[in-house]
Design a protein around this motif. Structure first.
Motif, PDB file in Angstrom:
ATOM      1  N   ALA A  77       0.829  -1.212   0.000  1.00  0.00           N
ATOM      2  CA  ALA A  77       0.000   0.000   0.000  1.00  0.00           C
ATOM      3  C   ALA A  77       0.858   1.253   0.000  1.00  0.00           C
ATOM      4  N   GLU A  78       1.908   1.256   0.824  1.00  0.00           N
ATOM      5  CA  GLU A  78       2.782   2.431   0.887  1.00  0.00           C
ATOM      6  C   GLU A  78       3.551   2.616  -0.411  1.00  0.00           C
ATOM      7  N   LEU A  79       3.998   1.515  -1.011  1.00  0.00           N
ATOM      8  CA  LEU A  79       4.664   1.606  -2.313  1.00  0.00           C
ATOM      9  C   LEU A  79       3.742   2.251  -3.345  1.00  0.00           C
ATOM     10  N   ALA A  80       2.491   1.794  -3.364  1.00  0.00           N
ATOM     11  CA  ALA A  80       1.536   2.298  -4.351  1.00  0.00           C
ATOM     12  C   ALA A  80       1.268   3.790  -4.155  1.00  0.00           C
ATOM     13  N   LEU A  81       1.144   4.213  -2.902  1.00  0.00           N
ATOM     14  CA  LEU A  81       0.860   5.625  -2.639  1.00  0.00           C
ATOM     15  C   LEU A  81       1.997   6.523  -3.115  1.00  0.00           C
ATOM     16  N   LEU A  82       3.242   6.092  -2.904  1.00  0.00           N
ATOM     17  CA  LEU A  82       4.379   6.909  -3.311  1.00  0.00           C
ATOM     18  C   LEU A  82       4.650   6.831  -4.808  1.00  0.00           C
ATOM     19  N   LEU A  83       4.098   5.813  -5.478  1.00  0.00           N
ATOM     20  CA  LEU A  83       4.229   5.716  -6.937  1.00  0.00           C
ATOM     21  C   LEU A  83       3.117   6.478  -7.661  1.00  0.00           C
ATOM     22  N   ASP A  84       2.440   7.333  -6.967  1.00  0.00           N
ATOM     23  CA  ASP A  84       1.318   8.075  -7.537  1.00  0.00           C
ATOM     24  C   ASP A  84       1.692   8.691  -8.878  1.00  0.00           C
ATOM     25  N   GLY A  85       0.896   8.387  -9.903  1.00  0.00           N
ATOM     26  CA  GLY A  85       1.134   8.923 -11.235  1.00  0.00           C
ATOM     27  C   GLY A  85       2.009   8.053 -12.106  1.00  0.00           C
TER      28      GLY A  85
END
Length: 397
Positions: free
Chosen positions: A150-158
């Motif tokens: 989840a944290e990886l996905a949030l920081l990969l925003d865009g």
């Protein structure tokens, strides 16, 4: 000190004869709860719950007898062997390996992984792990609580990627999920898990196979290349670009901002050095040229059309920044974000003085040099072109 220390890897399959023999002789067994519940653990052995490996190592040092440490996967691959062998403990260990969780995850996905980058994500390294995922098309992430899918996905925003999330590999609760990165933040994931982050470009070695794990050999040798080799915008001076790259030193795990990317020559070269790159330009056509240059070079980057400094407010934190235009307002906006290094250039001394003052006011040690280059035709040594620029670099104090 323990008479003998054996580290046993466990991947969910039955223990080998060597592992069973070591356990049978153990007077101390250290491991996670599911390791200590294995039927092969002697009921009379002292049991140490493996939270901090360093604390467990101290217990083992003080133990008189035979110690066994149980760990998931291959304990020599980002595992406990490194800590146990640290000089302060003085332990000599024997290792009984198992299939690493990374190898198991790629096996579940049915993919080769000699061309993959492998990173460890803790709370303190999560941002750098994400930058590797931005920059490379195949990455295995060994996660930890608070630094998971989840944290990886949030920081990969865009940035669009495919996630293969492997939860509790080797156990009865094992589950493998394949989903796009924008959906991963909406799930709750069980620890431990491994995330394979795939996509964004050609993933995989050439048909004949690679020769160096996790790396592709650049098709073009060298750096600070002429525009025809980088796809860059005509008029960009390779000598100036070389000096800028040298001052910034972009590397794997870094995020580079290239503000005013023009044709993408600098952005492409920073990406070729392994860094994640966000290229920004007010001209959408410049962003399109940069993306095309990246495709030709076989590297990953993100190009965003918009005007600095306003666009910079929504970008993730940079490690190093190259400013291709915008003057003092852009320099000030960048110093506010506190990257480790900033590099830019000016065409006049007055402009250089203003930019140098802005860097100094922002808390940076400033270096300035006047670069002049003269291109010569080696056939008759006549002058082809002449250019000069004030190179300014700032190092965070």
């Amino acid at each position: 000190m323990a008479d003998r220390v054996t580290v046993i890897g466990w991947d969910g399959s039955p223990l080998t004869a060597a592992a069973r023999s070591a356990l049978a002789a153990a007077t101390l067994v250290a491991g996670a709860a599911h390791h200590l519940a294995l039927p092969e653990v002697p009921p009379t052995a002292e049991r140490v719950r493996l939270g901090s490996v360093d604390l467990a190592a101290r217990r083992i040092v003080g133990h008189r007898g035979t110690a066994v440490v149980l760990a998931d996967g291959d304990p020599g691959f980002f595992g406990v062997v490194r800590t146990l062998r640290a000089p302060e403990h003085g332990l000599e260990v024997e290792v009984v390996p198992a299939v690493s969780s990374v190898a198991a995850a790629f096996a579940r996905a049915g993919m080769p992984w000699d061309d993959a980058h492998v990173v460890v994500a803790h709370r303190r390294t999560l941002r750098r792990a994400v930058n590797v995922c931005r920059a490379h098309p195949k990455v295995a992430v060994l996660t930890s609580p608070g630094a998971g899918p989840a944290e990886l996905a949030l920081l990969l925003d865009g940035v669009h990627r495919t996630f293969v999330v492997c939860e509790e590999l080797g156990t009865a609760r094992e589950q493998v999920s394949v989903l796009t990165s924008d959906r991963a933040a909406d799930h709750s994931w069980r620890d431990p898990n491994v995330v394979l982050v795939i996509g964004g470009g050609p993933a995989g070695a050439p048909a004949g196979g690679g020769w160096l794990m996790g790396h592709d050999t650049p098709a073009v040798r060298g750096w600070a290349l002429p525009e025809e080799d980088t796809g860059g915008h005509p008029g960009q001076d390779p000598t100036l670009r070389a000096a800028q790259l040298a001052r910034l030193g972009p590397r794997v795990g870094d995020l580079v901002w290239d503000i005013g990317c023009a044709g993408g020559a600098f952005a492409v070269e920073a990406a070729r050095l392994g860094a994640a790159v966000i290229a920004v330009d007010a001209d959408p056509e410049a962003c399109a040229r940069t993306e095309a240059a990246a495709r030709r070079a076989g590297v990953q980057l993100q190009a965003l059309a918009g005007r600095a400094p306003h666009l910079l407010e929504r970008l993730p934190e940079p490690d190093v920044v190259r400013i291709g235009g915008g003057g003092v307002p852009v320099v000030t906006a960048c110093t506010d974000r506190r990257p480790e290094r900033i590099v830019t250039h000016a065409a006049t001394r007055d402009e250089a003085e203003a930019i140098g003052a802005a860097l100094a006011d922002g808390g940076y040690a400033v270096e300035c040099a006047l670069l002049q280059t003269v291109g010569l035709d080696p056939r008759d040594w006549s002058e082809r072109a002449r250019s000069f620029a004030f190179l300014l670099s700032g190092r965070r104090i």
